[in-house]
Design a protein around this motif. Structure first.
Motif, mmCIF file in Angstrom:
data_model
loop_
_atom_site.group_PDB
_atom_site.id
_atom_site.type_symbol
_atom_site.label_atom_id
_atom_site.label_comp_id
_atom_site.label_asym_id
_atom_site.label_seq_id
_atom_site.Cartn_x
_atom_site.Cartn_y
_atom_site.Cartn_z
ATOM 1 N N ALA A 43 7.298 -7.639 -13.831
ATOM 2 C CA ALA A 43 6.426 -6.465 -13.890
ATOM 3 C C ALA A 43 5.229 -6.770 -12.996
ATOM 4 O O ALA A 43 4.523 -7.763 -13.204
ATOM 5 N N ILE A 44 5.025 -5.945 -11.987
ATOM 6 C CA ILE A 44 3.921 -6.140 -11.049
ATOM 7 C C ILE A 44 3.094 -4.865 -10.976
ATOM 8 O O ILE A 44 3.571 -3.787 -11.328
ATOM 9 N N PRO A 45 1.860 -4.966 -10.509
ATOM 10 C CA PRO A 45 1.055 -3.751 -10.333
ATOM 11 C C PRO A 45 1.698 -2.836 -9.291
ATOM 12 O O PRO A 45 2.501 -3.279 -8.459
ATOM 13 N N GLY A 46 1.352 -1.554 -9.348
ATOM 14 C CA GLY A 46 1.843 -0.616 -8.329
ATOM 15 C C GLY A 46 1.435 -1.090 -6.943
ATOM 16 O O GLY A 46 0.355 -1.648 -6.739
ATOM 17 N N LEU A 47 2.298 -0.888 -5.983
ATOM 18 C CA LEU A 47 2.068 -1.361 -4.621
ATOM 19 C C LEU A 47 1.301 -0.332 -3.796
ATOM 20 O O LEU A 47 1.280 0.854 -4.107
ATOM 21 N N VAL A 48 0.681 -0.807 -2.703
ATOM 22 C CA VAL A 48 -0.050 0.045 -1.777
ATOM 23 C C VAL A 48 0.596 -0.101 -0.405
ATOM 24 O O VAL A 48 0.733 -1.210 0.105
ATOM 25 N N ASP A 49 1.013 1.014 0.187
ATOM 26 C CA ASP A 49 1.568 1.006 1.540
ATOM 27 C C ASP A 49 0.423 1.349 2.484
ATOM 28 O O ASP A 49 -0.059 2.483 2.514
ATOM 29 N N ILE A 50 -0.047 0.345 3.263
ATOM 30 C CA ILE A 50 -1.266 0.524 4.043
ATOM 31 C C ILE A 50 -1.046 1.117 5.441
ATOM 32 O O ILE A 50 -2.012 1.393 6.150
ATOM 33 N N HIS A 51 0.188 1.320 5.836
ATOM 34 C CA HIS A 51 0.465 1.939 7.140
ATOM 35 C C HIS A 51 1.813 2.628 7.049
ATOM 36 O O HIS A 51 2.852 1.974 7.096
ATOM 37 N N PHE A 52 1.782 3.923 6.930
ATOM 38 C CA PHE A 52 2.996 4.650 6.573
ATOM 39 C C PHE A 52 3.036 5.987 7.301
ATOM 40 O O PHE A 52 2.090 6.761 7.246
#
Length: 87
Positions: A43-52
């Motif tokens: 279980a990990i924190p929600g991810l951030v896509d920094i260039h999409f």
């Protein structure tokens, strides 16, 4: 709901095997109800896509509500909680 025996990411950068309690749609200190056991899962924190730019045949440059909704739905289904659009 109780998610049993899952390796939960900690702020220190380590994983600890523990239970996750959910009441309604939120994490809680305790809960009742359905119990689900996961082995060898994280279980990990929600991810951030920094260039999409886009996905599913859609692009942010399309600029339509339908395009943005389709992109956001796809990302959310794949654990991405925040997106930074790029053109």
């Amino acid at each position: 709901m109780i998610i049993k025996d899952i390796d939960v990411f900690q702020e220190e950068g380590k994983f600890i095997c523990k239970d996750i309690y959910i009441k309604g749609e939120k994490f809680a200190e305790e809960a009742e109800g359905e119990q689900i056991k996961f082995e060898n899962c994280y279980a990990i924190p929600g991810l951030v896509d920094i260039h999409f730019h886009g996905c599913m045949g859609e692009d942010f440059c399309n600029g339509t509500y339908d395009s943005l909704a389709k992109i956001a739905e796809y990302q959310l289904q794949n654990g991405i909680m925040t997106i930074c659009p790029a053109s």
